[in-house]
Design a protein around this motif. Structure first.
Motif, PDB file in Angstrom:
ATOM      1  N   GLY A  46     -65.514  64.226  19.572  1.00 25.60           N
ATOM      2  CA  GLY A  46     -65.974  63.265  18.579  1.00 25.60           C
ATOM      3  C   GLY A  46     -66.672  63.941  17.420  1.00 25.60           C
ATOM      4  N   LEU A  47     -67.058  63.108  16.468  1.00 25.92           N
ATOM      5  CA  LEU A  47     -67.750  63.552  15.254  1.00 25.92           C
ATOM      6  C   LEU A  47     -68.904  62.621  14.962  1.00 25.92           C
ATOM      7  N   SER A  48     -70.053  63.200  14.665  1.00 24.17           N
ATOM      8  CA  SER A  48     -71.225  62.439  14.223  1.00 24.17           C
ATOM      9  C   SER A  48     -71.468  62.744  12.757  1.00 24.17           C
ATOM     10  N   PHE A  49     -71.854  61.729  12.001  1.00 25.54           N
ATOM     11  CA  PHE A  49     -72.083  61.927  10.566  1.00 25.54           C
ATOM     12  C   PHE A  49     -73.234  61.048  10.074  1.00 25.54           C
ATOM     13  N   ASN A  57     -63.708  54.928  20.194  1.00 24.17           N
ATOM     14  CA  ASN A  57     -64.981  54.227  19.997  1.00 24.17           C
ATOM     15  C   ASN A  57     -65.550  54.537  18.621  1.00 24.17           C
ATOM     16  N   PHE A  58     -66.174  53.538  18.030  1.00 22.12           N
ATOM     17  CA  PHE A  58     -66.933  53.744  16.790  1.00 22.12           C
ATOM     18  C   PHE A  58     -68.328  53.169  16.998  1.00 22.12           C
ATOM     19  N   ASP A 101     -65.647  58.577  18.547  1.00 22.54           N
ATOM     20  CA  ASP A 101     -65.270  59.222  19.802  1.00 22.54           C
ATOM     21  C   ASP A 101     -63.805  58.965  20.113  1.00 22.54           C
ATOM     22  N   LEU A 102     -63.132  59.996  20.597  1.00 20.74           N
ATOM     23  CA  LEU A 102     -61.751  59.874  21.069  1.00 20.74           C
ATOM     24  C   LEU A 102     -61.673  60.535  22.433  1.00 20.74           C
ATOM     25  N   GLY A 124     -77.632  53.408  19.344  1.00 17.95           N
ATOM     26  CA  GLY A 124     -76.767  52.626  18.475  1.00 17.95           C
ATOM     27  C   GLY A 124     -75.982  51.596  19.265  1.00 17.95           C
ATOM     28  N   VAL A 125     -75.140  50.867  18.554  1.00 23.26           N
ATOM     29  CA  VAL A 125     -74.239  49.886  19.165  1.00 23.26           C
ATOM     30  C   VAL A 125     -72.829  50.207  18.691  1.00 23.26           C
ATOM     31  N   GLY A 126     -71.849  49.959  19.571  1.00 24.41           N
ATOM     32  CA  GLY A 126     -70.494  50.336  19.220  1.00 24.41           C
ATOM     33  C   GLY A 126     -69.447  49.381  19.744  1.00 24.41           C
ATOM     34  N   THR A 127     -68.243  49.605  19.287  1.00 23.03           N
ATOM     35  CA  THR A 127     -67.060  48.886  19.752  1.00 23.03           C
ATOM     36  C   THR A 127     -65.887  49.849  19.674  1.00 23.03           C
ATOM     37  N   GLY A 128     -64.697  49.393  20.033  1.00 24.16           N
ATOM     38  CA  GLY A 128     -63.546  50.280  19.984  1.00 24.16           C
ATOM     39  C   GLY A 128     -62.310  49.638  20.595  1.00 24.16           C
TER      40      GLY A 128
END
Length: 349
Positions: free
Chosen positions: A346-349, A217-218, A198-199, A231-235
């Protein structure tokens, strides 16, 4: 003479009743068809029940003769009288179940005499043909030609053509899972691991309207079904203070929940992030809890990916301690809530 008159009467009654051509095969079967062409080696025909459908053929060597709808009889080995003996008459649909009595979905095997021009060699209903050989081999592709009693020709995804004799084939079926797999892949929401990048740019609100934020964010997540993932993320969250203020870098750790409302190429979605931020610009001290709901639209692209864009709201709580300026002693704890409106892609993959 009496027998000939009775036989002739029977022929006219039969022709008037059915108005179709009858191909008599050496196996004893009769095909109710419309003959379209006879070559030195082949008899081409259409199904009597599907006069506008595909064209099939049998080898003349496999046939004993044809009784046409107008009463004419053409023989290839035996006389017309012999051809009209009491061999059972079967239409093409019944014949298919006789030929392929040991096959699954037998009608699949005689539906196609020409290749369906579709992507990835998929049939018009989104499936592929499968041929199971008696030696254990399995061939997937599109059946492009079928000769009753004799052979099947299949074209594989790489363009190769293979011909197999009927006595070498165990069964023919449709690969319905291929349709389901393609549907999942094209939706970009297949079950399993899901990475999200995410941006966004956040515009400060209220008392902190001068403090905008740039965030990255990732998220490592899991797609539970076509609609729900977690999910869990950081950034990295950059707080861009205007008027000469100091830029602060916060590092968040958070949980991410997402819902896609439609299992299609385009779907509205809702995401919700909640976590805790640490100030990387000041000894990695704890800052406070934050929340970030977002609503937007996702667009699915091939290879299990999707692009998403949305508008969100973020509230970041900043905890701090107040000290007595004169004595330098701790006085009390307090906090401020810094809110912002975000534009995110953002992009999901």
């Amino acid at each position: 003479m009496r027998k000939i008159l009775l036989f002739t009467t029977f022929l006219f009654i039969t022709v008037a009743s059915f108005s179709q051509d009858l191909i008599s095969l050496k196996s004893g079967k009769r095909l109710e068809v419309i003959v379209t062409e006879i070559t030195p080696t082949l008899i081409r025909y259409k199904l009597f029940t599907e006069p506008q459908g595909r064209t099939y053929f049998v080898y003349k060597d496999d046939a004993t003769g044809i009784m046409y709808r107008d009463g004419r009889i053409e023989t290839f080995e035996r006389s017309g009288e012999q051809m009209t003996e009491s061999a059972p008459i079967e239409n093409e649909n019944r014949q298919s179940s006789s030929i392929y009595s040991n096959f699954e979905n037998s009608k699949t095997s005689n539906q196609y005499s020409n290749r369906n021009q579709t992507n990835d060699f998929i049939l018009s209903d989104g499936t592929r043909d499968i041929i199971y050989l008696k030696n254990g081999s399995v061939i997937r592709g599109t059946i492009v030609e079928q000769v009753p009693y004799r052979s099947v020709k299949i074209e594989t995804a790489d363009g190769s053509l293979f011909v197999y004799q009927m006595n070498d084939i165990e069964k023919i079926a449709k690969d319905t899972t291929w349709k389901n797999n393609r549907s999942t892949q094209s939706s970009g929401l297949k079950q399993g691991y899901k990475g999200i990048v995410d941006l966004g740019y956040y515009f400060g609100l209220g008392d902190y309207s001068s403090v905008d934020r740039l965030i990255f964010n990732f998220i490592n997540g899991y797609q539970v079904n076509p609609y729900f993932s977690f999910g869990v993320g950081t950034g990295l969250h950059y707080y861009l203070a205007s008027g000469g203020g100091k830029t602060q870098v916060f590092i968040p750790f958070f949980a991410d929940l997402r819902v896609n409302f439609i299992n299609g190429a385009v779907s509205p979605y809702l995401s919700f992030d909640i976590g805790y931020s640490f100030n990387a610009s000041d000894g990695f001290d704890g800052v406070g809890i934050f929340i970030n709901p977002t609503i937007g639209v996702s667009y699915k692209i091939p290879d299990g990916c999707e692009i998403h864009a949305g508008i969100g709201f973020q509230m970041q709580r900043v905890n701090f301690d107040v000290y007595d300026d004169y004595y330098g002693d701790y006085y009390y704890s307090s906090h401020i809530d810094m809110s912002a409106i975000a534009i995110k892609i953002g992009l999901s993959f």
